[in-house]
Write a protein that holds these residues in place. Structure first.
Motif, PDB file in Angstrom:
ATOM      1  N   MET A  80       7.042  -0.078   3.074  1.00 41.55           N
ATOM      2  CA  MET A  80       7.497  -1.334   3.659  1.00 41.55           C
ATOM      3  C   MET A  80       7.167  -1.296   5.157  1.00 41.55           C
ATOM      4  SD  MET A  80       9.407  -3.092   1.418  1.00 41.55           S
ATOM      5  CE  MET A  80      10.449  -2.886  -0.011  1.00 41.55           C
ATOM      6  N   PRO A  81       7.058  -2.444   5.814  1.00 44.96           N
ATOM      7  CA  PRO A  81       6.683  -2.456   7.238  1.00 44.96           C
ATOM      8  C   PRO A  81       7.574  -1.574   8.111  1.00 44.96           C
ATOM      9  CG  PRO A  81       6.581  -4.670   6.360  1.00 44.96           C
ATOM     10  CD  PRO A  81       7.159  -3.804   5.275  1.00 44.96           C
ATOM     11  N   GLN A  82       8.888  -1.568   7.877  1.00 49.09           N
ATOM     12  CA  GLN A  82       9.776  -0.759   8.719  1.00 49.09           C
ATOM     13  C   GLN A  82       9.571   0.741   8.472  1.00 49.09           C
ATOM     14  OE1 GLN A  82      10.798  -2.763   6.233  1.00 49.09           O
ATOM     15  NE2 GLN A  82      12.511  -1.900   5.096  1.00 49.09           N
ATOM     16  N   ILE A  83       9.207   1.122   7.254  1.00 52.16           N
ATOM     17  CA  ILE A  83       8.936   2.527   6.948  1.00 52.16           C
ATOM     18  C   ILE A  83       7.582   2.919   7.539  1.00 52.16           C
ATOM     19  CG2 ILE A  83       8.610   4.218   5.099  1.00 52.16           C
ATOM     20  CD1 ILE A  83      11.490   3.074   5.306  1.00 52.16           C
ATOM     21  N   LYS A  84       6.603   2.064   7.358  1.00 52.23           N
ATOM     22  CA  LYS A  84       5.268   2.354   7.893  1.00 52.23           C
ATOM     23  C   LYS A  84       5.309   2.497   9.412  1.00 52.23           C
ATOM     24  CE  LYS A  84       0.481   1.236   7.257  1.00 52.23           C
ATOM     25  NZ  LYS A  84      -0.450   0.531   6.395  1.00 52.23           N
ATOM     26  N   ARG A  85       6.104   1.672  10.065  1.00 54.29           N
ATOM     27  CA  ARG A  85       6.222   1.738  11.527  1.00 54.29           C
ATOM     28  C   ARG A  85       6.709   3.122  11.964  1.00 54.29           C
ATOM     29  NH1 ARG A  85      10.135  -2.000  12.591  1.00 54.29           N
ATOM     30  NH2 ARG A  85       8.711  -3.461  11.652  1.00 54.29           N
ATOM     31  N   VAL A  86       7.728   3.648  11.286  1.00 56.60           N
ATOM     32  CA  VAL A  86       8.260   4.978  11.625  1.00 56.60           C
ATOM     33  C   VAL A  86       7.187   6.040  11.377  1.00 56.60           C
ATOM     34  CG1 VAL A  86       9.986   6.724  11.007  1.00 56.60           C
ATOM     35  CG2 VAL A  86      10.657   4.326  11.195  1.00 56.60           C
ATOM     36  N   LEU A  87       6.487   5.939  10.261  1.00 54.39           N
ATOM     37  CA  LEU A  87       5.442   6.922   9.946  1.00 54.39           C
ATOM     38  C   LEU A  87       4.318   6.900  10.986  1.00 54.39           C
ATOM     39  CD1 LEU A  87       5.253   6.331   6.087  1.00 54.39           C
ATOM     40  CD2 LEU A  87       6.238   8.327   7.236  1.00 54.39           C
ATOM     41  N   VAL A  88       3.939   5.718  11.420  1.00 56.92           N
ATOM     42  CA  VAL A  88       2.866   5.597  12.416  1.00 56.92           C
ATOM     43  C   VAL A  88       3.329   6.107  13.778  1.00 56.92           C
ATOM     44  CG1 VAL A  88       1.434   3.939  13.676  1.00 56.92           C
ATOM     45  CG2 VAL A  88       1.634   3.774  11.183  1.00 56.92           C
ATOM     46  N   ILE A  89       4.554   5.778  14.167  1.00 60.30           N
ATOM     47  CA  ILE A  89       5.087   6.276  15.439  1.00 60.30           C
ATOM     48  C   ILE A  89       5.091   7.805  15.448  1.00 60.30           C
ATOM     49  CG2 ILE A  89       7.213   6.481  16.811  1.00 60.30           C
ATOM     50  CD1 ILE A  89       7.733   3.512  16.080  1.00 60.30           C
ATOM     51  N   ALA A  90       5.420   8.399  14.294  1.00 60.01           N
ATOM     52  CA  ALA A  90       5.449   9.863  14.179  1.00 60.01           C
ATOM     53  C   ALA A  90       4.045  10.451  13.961  1.00 60.01           C
ATOM     54  CB  ALA A  90       6.366  10.274  13.030  1.00 60.01           C
ATOM     55  N   ARG A  91       3.040   9.573  13.925  1.00 58.64           N
ATOM     56  CA  ARG A  91       1.635   9.977  13.750  1.00 58.64           C
ATOM     57  C   ARG A  91       1.367  10.651  12.407  1.00 58.64           C
ATOM     58  NH1 ARG A  91      -1.242  10.245  19.104  1.00 58.64           N
ATOM     59  NH2 ARG A  91      -2.771  11.249  17.785  1.00 58.64           N
ATOM     60  N   PHE A  92       2.083  10.218  11.383  1.00 61.73           N
ATOM     61  CA  PHE A  92       1.916  10.801  10.060  1.00 61.73           C
ATOM     62  C   PHE A  92       0.614  10.366   9.393  1.00 61.73           C
ATOM     63  CE2 PHE A  92       5.841  12.915   8.206  1.00 61.73           C
ATOM     64  CZ  PHE A  92       6.228  13.417   9.427  1.00 61.73           C
ATOM     65  N   GLU A  93      -0.069   9.368   9.938  1.00 61.92           N
ATOM     66  CA  GLU A  93      -1.360   8.988   9.368  1.00 61.92           C
ATOM     67  C   GLU A  93      -2.388  10.099   9.553  1.00 61.92           C
ATOM     68  OE1 GLU A  93      -1.731   7.686  13.643  1.00 61.92           O
ATOM     69  OE2 GLU A  93      -0.140   7.671  12.160  1.00 61.92           O
ATOM     70  N   LYS A  94      -2.092  11.048  10.446  1.00 61.57           N
ATOM     71  CA  LYS A  94      -2.965  12.206  10.643  1.00 61.57           C
ATOM     72  C   LYS A  94      -2.714  13.297   9.596  1.00 61.57           C
ATOM     73  CE  LYS A  94      -4.026  11.279  15.281  1.00 61.57           C
ATOM     74  NZ  LYS A  94      -5.303  10.630  15.299  1.00 61.57           N
ATOM     75  N   LYS A  95      -1.555  13.263   8.957  1.00 58.98           N
ATOM     76  CA  LYS A  95      -1.181  14.302   7.993  1.00 58.98           C
ATOM     77  C   LYS A  95      -1.206  13.817   6.544  1.00 58.98           C
ATOM     78  CE  LYS A  95       1.039  17.587  10.713  1.00 58.98           C
ATOM     79  NZ  LYS A  95       0.303  18.775  10.450  1.00 58.98           N
ATOM     80  N   PHE A  96      -1.021  12.508   6.345  1.00 60.25           N
ATOM     81  CA  PHE A  96      -0.903  11.945   5.006  1.00 60.25           C
ATOM     82  C   PHE A  96      -1.792  10.703   4.905  1.00 60.25           C
ATOM     83  CE2 PHE A  96       3.116  13.929   6.129  1.00 60.25           C
ATOM     84  CZ  PHE A  96       3.370  14.733   5.040  1.00 60.25           C
ATOM     85  N   ILE A  97      -2.113  10.317   3.695  1.00 61.61           N
ATOM     86  CA  ILE A  97      -2.774   9.037   3.459  1.00 61.61           C
ATOM     87  C   ILE A  97      -1.654   8.031   3.267  1.00 61.61           C
ATOM     88  CG2 ILE A  97      -4.213   7.694   1.905  1.00 61.61           C
ATOM     89  CD1 ILE A  97      -5.640  10.360   1.211  1.00 61.61           C
ATOM     90  N   ILE A  98      -1.581   7.029   4.120  1.00 60.28           N
ATOM     91  CA  ILE A  98      -0.517   6.029   4.056  1.00 60.28           C
ATOM     92  C   ILE A  98      -1.111   4.722   3.554  1.00 60.28           C
ATOM     93  CG2 ILE A  98       1.212   4.747   5.365  1.00 60.28           C
ATOM     94  CD1 ILE A  98       1.234   7.096   7.368  1.00 60.28           C
ATOM     95  N   GLU A  99      -0.578   4.255   2.441  1.00 64.30           N
ATOM     96  CA  GLU A  99      -1.085   3.016   1.831  1.00 64.30           C
ATOM     97  C   GLU A  99       0.015   2.004   1.752  1.00 64.30           C
ATOM     98  OE1 GLU A  99      -2.615   4.190  -1.964  1.00 64.30           O
ATOM     99  OE2 GLU A  99      -4.068   5.531  -1.078  1.00 64.30           O
TER     100      GLU A  99
END
Length: 99
Positions: A80-99
Motif C-alpha cells: 500500500m502507498p503508506q507501506i511503500k513510503r516507509v520501505l523507500v525511506i528506509a532504502r529497502f528497494e536496495k535490498k528487496f524487490i518492491i512491487e
C-alpha cells in the motif's frame, strides 16, 4: 492471525501474507512462517498490511539474513502507498524487490 503462509509451485516458493500491523507483536509468528524455507523463493504479500514500523523492517532484514538471501532475492508485493513510503525511506528497494 496476522501472519499466514501459502506454499506455491509444489513447495518451491512460499508467500507470507502480513495482515494488520507489522510490528513487534508478530515477531515470533513471522519467524515461524519462514524458518523452514531455506532454498525456496520467498514473497512477502503486504496486501492486508495497514502499518509497518522499525520492528517490521528489522524482521525483513533478519529473514533475509537467516535465509542467506542476496539483495533482490526476496520480493515484497502489494505494498500500500503508506507501506511503500516507509520501505523507500528506509532504502529497502536496495535490498528487496518492491512491487
Amino acid at each position: 492471525m496476522a501472519i499466514s503462509r501459502e506454499e506455491k509451485n509444489d513447495g518451491k516458493s512460499v508467500v507470507i501474507h502480513v495482515n494488520g500491523q507489522f510490528d513487534f507483536s508478530v515477531v515470533q509468528e513471522f519467524r515461524d512462517a519462514y524458518t523452514d524455507c531455506q532454498g525456496k523463493e520467498i514473497v512477502v504479500d503486504f496486501r492486508g498490511t495497514e502499518y509497518i514500523d522499525s520492528a517490521g523492517l528489522g524482521m525483513l532484514l533478519n529473514m533475509q539474513s537467516f535465509l542467506n538471501k542476496k539483495e533482490g532475492d526476496i520480493r515484497l508485493i502489494n505494498t500500500m502507498p503508506q507501506i511503500k513510503r516507509v520501505l523507500v525511506i528506509a532504502r529497502f528497494e536496495k535490498k528487496f524487490i518492491i512491487e
